[in-house]
Design an enzyme around this catalytic site. Structure first.
Site: not given
Ligand code: GCO
Length: 459
Positions: A167, A355
């Protein structure tokens, strides 16, 4: 009647984590500070005033935690390297103890049958580099290249899935919006940081190819949360949503896959006087062939140009399609994202959903010793349902990672926002598998799940 949702045999199930959020051990074995250590020390930056100094203490507890992942039938484990654990000054001197830790960690992953999926950079720039301008400095491309090469040489094929960045938008949030490290508030800096991150990504991919690794592949992880207009026919809402799409995921996907920023983004950057410095050849460098795409998707975003309505929308979030945590439940978001990767960017490389997850703010272990997080189960079900739908329609989705195995240090929310399949008591460090963790373990064992035929995960 039940609807059988079953995933392909080779579909990979796992969980995702990141170094700063789980490791702790911040002052051990020669690790240098990252920008998140120093940012968290500043007053008022982190919701609960906490720092990531101890986090889940994964730095010490990884053998137990990986054994737990195995017990839950996980097949893969996504983690990131802490740059400042390896290069305390950002480049130059290597901290052997830092490297040793990751050697042990990777061995332990194999011991537990977990396929490593590693990210080089998950937001935690060494503080020493911030002092040299951080991602504003074009040398960051070289710093990152050196770091990437070292890891490719050290771990190479032991890691079948490598991602350069997680990200990249987090750097924009850190340089333009001030709510993430390093806490600056300049739109121009945000755009410049983005540009350098994209170049650093290209540099790392180039170096990866030079190593000629046979059994591993490389990609990048980008979050695609599509913006939708609140009033579907309203021109202002439509314009706002489009601009937000440009400023977010398209500002990464266009250079990565189409070879430049979109006209709309260029026009915006010109108008707002935040055009980054772009040199000849930059876009060729950014646009490297990739082996896979990592998609992070948690939701969609709904935009309304009318401030009064927008305010109301922000406060009245309950019932209907909203979860107890106030977030909209819109699992189709992941399907929309997968489809646009194909339609707008012609992507045919494998996609891993790297994710997906949902937070809760008031979770506790009950008197029965359990955490009954039914909403999280429904949320995960909904997203898996739509991923499955995409696969059925021929999209090349190869795996899915829940964020996260453990409750952890959630950046500027500190410990107050829990995303885990496992509850962590941050005082005693005790782990308690939540109902969602048990549910997910069953999903993996069965290669899917059954849902009532009339379950409605549609809009
Ligand atoms: C994101 C990050 C994570 C976060 C998760 C929850 O996607 O923002 O990769 O580190 O912790 O998304 O907010």
């Amino acid at each position: 009647m039940m609807n059988r949702i079953r995933f392909p045999e080779d579909f990979l199930f796992g969980t995702a984590t990141s170094a700063a959020q789980i490791e702790g051990g911040a002052y051990e074995d020669g690790r240098g500070d990252s920008i998140w250590d120093t940012f968290a020390e500043k007053k008022g930056k982190i919701l609960d005033g906490s720092t990531p100094a101890s986090a889940c203490d994964f730095y010490h507890r990884y053998p137990e935690d990986l054994a737990l992942a195995k017990e839950l039938h996980m097949q893969s484990f996504r983690f990131s390297f802490s740059w400042s654990r390896i290069y305390p000054e950002g480049f130059g001197r290597v901290n052997e103890k830092g490297l040793d830790y990751y050697k042990r960690l990777i061995e332990e992953l194999y011991k537990n049958g977990l396929k490593p999926n590693a990210t080089l950079y998950h937001w935690d720039l060494p503080q020493a580099l911030d002092e040299k301008g951080g991602w504003q400095n074009r040398d960051s491309i070289r710093w990152f290249g050196e770091y990437a090469s070292l890891l490719f040489r050290e771990f190479g094929d032991r890691i079948p899935l490598w991602a350069t960045l997680n990200e990249p938008i987090a750097a924009y949030v850190g340089y333009a919006q001030g709510i993430f490290a390093p806490g600056h508030t300049s739109e121009k800096e945000g755009r410049q940081a983005n540009h350098h991150l994209l170049l650093a990504h290209g540099e790392a991919v180039k170096r990866f190819r030079e190593e000629n690794l046979k059994d591993s592949s490389i990609g990048i992880v980008v979050d695609v949360w599509k913006h939708h207009p609140y009033r579907k026919e309203n021109r202002e809402d439509l314009t706002l949503a489009e601009l937000e799409n440009e400023k977010t995921y398209r500002s990464y996907l266009h250079p990565l896959f189409l070879g430049g920023y979109s006209d709309a983004l260029l026009a915006y950057m010109k108008k707002e006087a935040c055009m980054p410095e772009i040199l000849d050849g930059d876009f060729e460098k950014i646009r490297q062939p990739l082996d896979f795409f990592g998609l992070n998707c948690y939701n969609r975003v709904v935009d309304c140009a009318d401030e009064t309505i927008a305010k109301e929308l922000r406060t009245k979030r309950s019932g209907g399609n909203f979860q107890d945590n106030g977030n909209e439940f819109y699992p189709k978001a992941v399907y929309d994202a997968i489809r646009l990767l194909k339609k707008d960017y012609g992507l045919s490389i494998p996609i891993y959903v790297t994710e997906n997850g949902t937070p809760s703010y008031h979770e506790k272990v009950g008197e029965d010793g359990c955490v009954h997080d039914r909403e999280r189960i429904r949320y995960l079900q909904g997203f898996l349902y739509w991923i499955h739908r995409a696969i059925e329609e021929g999209h090349n989705v190869k795996g899915y990672y829940v964020w996260s195995l453990l409750d952890n240090w959630e950046w500027n929310s500190g410990y107050s926002s829990r995303y885990g399949l496992t509850y962590v008591d941050f005082q005693t460090m005790k782990r308690t598998v939540k109902d969602s963790g048990k549910w997910y373990a069953e999903v993996i064992q069965n290669g899917g799940f059954d849902i009532k035929e009339d379950t409605d995960f549609e809009e």
